[in-house]
Design an enzyme around this catalytic site. Structure first.
Site, short mmCIF file in Angstrom:
data_model
loop_
_atom_site.label_atom_id
_atom_site.label_comp_id
_atom_site.label_asym_id
_atom_site.label_seq_id
_atom_site.Cartn_x
_atom_site.Cartn_y
_atom_site.Cartn_z
N ASP A 159 0.89 -1.34 -0.09
CA ASP A 159 0.08 -0.16 -0.09
C ASP A 159 0.82 1.26 -0.14
O ASP A 159 0.37 2.37 0.30
CB ASP A 159 -1.03 0.16 1.28
CG ASP A 159 -2.04 -0.76 0.97
OD1 ASP A 159 -2.75 -1.15 -0.05
OD2 ASP A 159 -2.63 -1.62 1.84
N ASP A 187 -7.38 -3.72 -5.65
CA ASP A 187 -6.79 -2.49 -5.06
C ASP A 187 -5.39 -2.24 -5.46
O ASP A 187 -5.03 -0.97 -5.30
CB ASP A 187 -6.94 -2.41 -3.47
CG ASP A 187 -8.09 -3.19 -2.92
OD1 ASP A 187 -8.67 -4.26 -3.76
OD2 ASP A 187 -8.65 -3.25 -1.82
N1 GLY Z 1 -7.63 -1.41 0.18
C1 GLY Z 1 -8.73 -1.83 1.14
C2 GLY Z 1 -10.13 -1.23 0.87
O1 GLY Z 1 -10.22 -0.75 0.08
O2 GLY Z 1 -10.66 -1.46 1.98
#
Ligand code: GLY
Length: 405
Positions: free
Chosen positions: A127, A185
């Site tokens: 992330d 994501d």
């Molecule tokens: N990337 C985690 C979410 O969208 O909750």
């Protein structure tokens, strides 16, 4: 992170020329503008956001980052700098500073980014794009200094360590059972890698990003252009072993925020590469969303397009905010009716989110701007609450809208 700086510069120059040649002031120019209502609403929202974020700042422990707020027990939930949402608070503050000039926003962003900086060395998360590019990347665009550049380059280096050539993807989540998990994501973290290649001239970061985007395009999408949330690859062969969900209703359902991440991620990847296949992917995702019979008229999606209790299912304002921002950018890369459709969708979302149902009354909501997002329904966590990333993408979408007009 918003990419329209050059675009807005061009727009500003064009606008100035227009004003010089045509005479009217910008204020007069807007009187007949059919969008005057929304632009004025956005200005009002930015002022509300500054007031709200001062409230949030004042209740935040010194080394913590806001996640959400539980109104029933008046509890602000925070995280350390290593949680995936840590970049959104400083990123939002920086955008609010750009929009309002309020120095307290800039000062608070710089304060919290000193706490965040150490995450440049974090190799245990995918992330880093969210965490570092939405914060330090934003700061670098405002003021491209060497110190910020080195923080971002180190972050890109750390993210690149999670790429496995056999799989052709960056690992999202670590597993102690030998799984190689990649989530949709993760498309959002590629901007940092493309930036690093542009800055250094070293193509290795962009090559990793391209490969990740290609692998995701090949495996994550269904024939109807919706995407799975989580894929589990065999690390030794690269074969797909499982297609499933973590945060959606079911393995084969369309989790709304996942579709929004895909839309935004492929739009941004097209911006960074100008490779038409990524634009095509973004358009296909847009098609899935906009032709879905379960997308409500107000364009705020249910938390999953296949949630069993539609129309009584929970809405997700965070997915709507991400979509609004992505649709505005995507509209710049297409023409005619298609572009209008994307802009109209974004406008509908912005108007809905600016209404009493979603926008917090000043002094409430723990200092967050938006109400009614959904984090993780299967774990019964963060259900129908404010979320820091809902605010970030809402402010970004409003900023993009302003820059386009
Ligand atoms: N990337 C985690 C979410 O969208 O909750």
């Amino acid at each position: 992170m918003h990419p329209f700086r050059l675009c807005s510069l061009v727009a500003l120059v064009s606008l100035s020329l227009l004003l010089v040649s045509c005479g009217p002031t910008r204020t007069q120019d807007r009187v007949d503008d059919p969008e005057i209502g929304l632009l004025d609403t956005i200005e009002r929202n930015m002022e509300i956001a500054v007031t709200q974020y001062k409230l949030l700042r004042d209740s935040l422990p010194a080394d913590r980052f806001p996640k959400t707020y539980y109104a029933d027990r008046n509890e602000l939930e925070t995280s350390g700098s290593g949680w995936w949402v840590s970049g959104f608070y400083p990123g939002t503050l920086l955008m609010l500073y750009q929009e309002t000039g309020d120095e307290e926003m800039l000062a608070e962003a710089k304060r919290i980014m000193q706490v965040l900086e150490k995450e440049k060395n974090n190799t245990s998360t995918h992330d880093l794009g969210f965490m570092m590019y939405d914060s330090f990347g934003e700061l670098y665009e405002m003021n491209p200094d060497e110190e910020t550049k080195q923080i971002l380059l180190k972050s890109a280096e750390s993210l690149a360590t999670r790429f496995e050539p056999t799989v052709g993807a960056i690992k999202s989540w670590d597993s102690d059972q030998g799984d190689y998990l990649v989530i949709i994501d993760n498309m959002m973290n590629l901007e940092l890698l493309y930036w690093a290649s542009r800055e250094t001239g070293d193509p290795k970061y962009a090559e990793i990003a391209n490969t990740h985007a290609n692998t995701t395009m090949a495996n994550h999408f269904r024939p109807d252009n919706s995407s799975y949330h989580v894929l589990n690859y065999n690390k030794d062969t690269g074969a797909v072993q499982e297609k499933k969900t973590a945060q959606g209703y079911a393995d084969d359902s369309a989790w709304s925020r996942g579709q929004a991440w895909g839309l935004y991620g492929y739009t941004a990847t097209y911006r960074d590469t100008k490779d038409e296949k990524y634009l095509e992917q973004a358009r296909k995702i847009a098609d899935f969303i906009l032709s879905n019979p379960n997308l409500p008229e107000d364009r705020i999606p249910y938390w999953d397009y296949d949630a069993p209790d539609i129309p009584n299912a929970m809405r997700d304002a965070s997915a709507a905010a991400i979509m609004a921002s992505a649709f505005l950018e995507l509209s710049e890369y297409v023409e005619g009716d298609e572009a209008n459709r994307y802009v109209t969708t974004a406008e509908t979302i912005l108007r809905t989110l600016s209404g009493d149902d979603y926008l917090a009354e000043t002094g409430t909501n723990g200092g967050f701007l938006l109400k009614h997002s959904v984090g993780h329904i299967p774990q019964n966590s963060e259900v129908d609450v404010p979320l820091t990333y809902a605010d970030f993408y809402f402010v970004e979408a409003m900023q993009r809208y302003k820059q386009m007009h």
